[in-house]
Enzyme design. Structure first.
Site, PDB file in Angstrom:
ATOM      1  N   ASN A   9      48.837 -94.642  96.576  1.00  0.00           N
ATOM      2  CA  ASN A   9      49.681 -95.141  97.640  1.00  0.00           C
ATOM      3  C   ASN A   9      51.002 -94.078  97.220  1.00  0.00           C
ATOM      4  OD1 ASN A   9      51.873 -96.102  99.129  1.00  0.00           O
ATOM      5  ND2 ASN A   9      51.902 -97.908  97.953  1.00  0.00           N
ATOM      6  N   LYS A  11      53.934 -93.881  98.403  1.00  0.00           N
ATOM      7  CA  LYS A  11      55.291 -94.304  98.915  1.00  0.00           C
ATOM      8  C   LYS A  11      56.248 -93.344  99.403  1.00  0.00           C
ATOM      9  CE  LYS A  11      54.555 -97.742  95.285  1.00  0.00           C
ATOM     10  NZ  LYS A  11      55.014 -98.863  94.529  1.00  0.00           N
ATOM     11  N   HIS A  95      51.916-103.973 102.396  1.00  0.00           N
ATOM     12  CA  HIS A  95      52.083-103.728 100.967  1.00  0.00           C
ATOM     13  C   HIS A  95      53.387-104.867 100.848  1.00  0.00           C
ATOM     14  CE1 HIS A  95      53.637-101.873  97.625  1.00  0.00           C
ATOM     15  NE2 HIS A  95      52.466-101.188  97.328  1.00  0.00           N
ATOM     16  N   GLU A  97      55.866-104.252  99.119  1.00  0.00           N
ATOM     17  CA  GLU A  97      57.360-103.888  99.702  1.00  0.00           C
ATOM     18  C   GLU A  97      57.700-103.910 101.084  1.00  0.00           C
ATOM     19  OE1 GLU A  97      56.499 -99.909  97.850  1.00  0.00           O
ATOM     20  OE2 GLU A  97      56.400-100.777  95.941  1.00  0.00           O
ATOM     21  N   GLU A 167      47.141-107.140  94.776  1.00  0.00           N
ATOM     22  CA  GLU A 167      48.179-106.393  94.177  1.00  0.00           C
ATOM     23  C   GLU A 167      49.272-107.518  93.553  1.00  0.00           C
ATOM     24  OE1 GLU A 167      48.734-102.067  94.967  1.00  0.00           O
ATOM     25  OE2 GLU A 167      49.794-103.208  96.549  1.00  0.00           O
ATOM     26  N   GLY A 173      54.732-101.383  89.948  1.00  0.00           N
ATOM     27  CA  GLY A 173      55.868-100.278  89.540  1.00  0.00           C
ATOM     28  C   GLY A 173      56.457-100.737  88.497  1.00  0.00           C
ATOM     29  N   SER A 212      50.245-101.019  88.492  1.00  0.00           N
ATOM     30  CA  SER A 212      50.352-100.254  87.336  1.00  0.00           C
ATOM     31  C   SER A 212      48.982-100.032  86.700  1.00  0.00           C
ATOM     32  CB  SER A 212      51.247-101.148  86.283  1.00  0.00           C
ATOM     33  OG  SER A 212      52.549-101.292  86.772  1.00  0.00           O
TER      34      SER A 212
HETATM   35  C1  PEP Z   1      51.221 -99.715  94.697  1.00  0.00           C
HETATM   36  O1  PEP Z   1      52.326 -99.569  95.156  1.00  0.00           O
HETATM   37  O2  PEP Z   1      50.581-100.343  95.660  1.00  0.00           O
HETATM   38  C2  PEP Z   1      51.277 -99.813  93.349  1.00  0.00           C
HETATM   39  C3  PEP Z   1      49.919-100.281  92.736  1.00  0.00           C
HETATM   40  O3  PEP Z   1      52.150 -99.102  92.476  1.00  0.00           O
HETATM   41  P1  PEP Z   1      52.101 -98.756  90.979  1.00  0.00           P
HETATM   42  O4  PEP Z   1      50.756 -98.416  90.670  1.00  0.00           O
HETATM   43  O5  PEP Z   1      53.252 -97.868  90.718  1.00  0.00           O
HETATM   44  O6  PEP Z   1      52.184-100.255  90.302  1.00  0.00           O
END
Ligand code: PEP
Length: 250
Positions: A9, A11, A95, A97, A167, A173, A212
């Site tokens: 992803n 972003k 997501h 976000e 998630e 992040g 992460s």
């Molecule tokens: C995500 O945005 O779906 C995500 C898992 O980000 P990160 O791996 O940077 O935590």
């Protein structure tokens, strides 16, 4: 046997030149990925570039969001058909976000899941709890509520048209990853919830972990029984790291 799936992803990151470099790197190493399905979800303005660069490879691509509407006066929105026009296979829906910054409710996310799958896209349904919710001990309730919104709208079988990405919001992040045991516990609870509706769907549906995940921690997370892949943010922007994760998935 569930085929593992690793999806990047990106972003709102990248440029035409950085994406070319990233994809050149991924294409050069993807042959070493044995069985995992590899996907990249690009900012919509770059999807045409991504499609041109990945056509004919084993790497699939997708969007990060879609409109619930098919067409019309919805300035700034992208429809399912537009994603399909550029041969997207996947689209991320819900997501965290989008839920927290753009007000997407469980109902909107369920509608996006339905619109995507009916159009022939495979939705990657993101679910997960905030830190406060984890501390309050309601992680499984939050995940259940988010999944049930989809099941109530589309039926449990519909889950097989997409992928679930668990998630934990506190791990996205932040560099804080759920431990393999924490992640496995929630993945198992999600599968159990689905099994109460349909055991066969629960057995087949793929549940990715996201938050992460990186080149250093992917192998131990992906080794857990109910973790069928990863949704990768930051680490998907570096070809070498992304490939290490893909290879760890199988
Ligand atoms: C995500 O945005 O779906 C995500 C898992 O980000 P990160 O791996 O940077 O935590």
């Amino acid at each position: 046997m569930r085929k593992p799936i690793i999806a990047g992803n990106w972003k709102m990151n990248g440029s035409r030149s950085s994406i070319k470099e990233l994809l050149d790197g991924i294409k050069a190493g993807v042959g070493e990925v044995k069985s995992a399905e590899v996907v990249v979800c690009a900012p919509s303005i770059y999807i045409a570039d991504v499609a041109a660069q990945l056509e004919g490879t084993d790497i699939a691509w997708g969007g990060q969001n879609l409109s619930t509407e098919p067409k019309g006066a919805f300035t700034g929105e992208i429809s399912a058909d537009m994603l399909l026009d550029f041969n997207c296979k996947y689209v991320i829906v819900g997501h965290s976000e989008r839920r927290s910054l753009y007000g997407e409710t469980d109902e909107i996310v369920a509608e996006k899941f339905e619109v995507a799958r009916k159009a022939g896209l495979r939705p990657i349904l993101c679910i997960g709890e905030t830190l406060q919710e984890r501390e309050d001990g309601v992680t499984n309730d939050v995940c259940a509520r988010q999944i049930m919104a989809v099941i109530e709208r589309s039926g449990v079988q519909a889950l097989l048209d997409g992928v679930i990405a668990y998630e934990p919001v506190w791990a996205i992040g932040t560099g804080k990853t759920a431990t393999p045991e924490q992640a496995q516990e929630t993945h198992a609870a999600i599968r159990k919830l689905i099994a109460e509706k349909d055991a066969s769907v629960a057995e087949q549906v793929r549940i990715q972990y996201g938050g992460s995940m990186n080149a250093g921690n992917a192998a131990e997370l992906l080794a857990m029984e109910d973790i069928d892949g990863g949704l990768i943010g930051g680490a998907s922007l570096k070809a070498e790291d992304f490939l290490t994760i893909c290879k760890a998935a199988g």
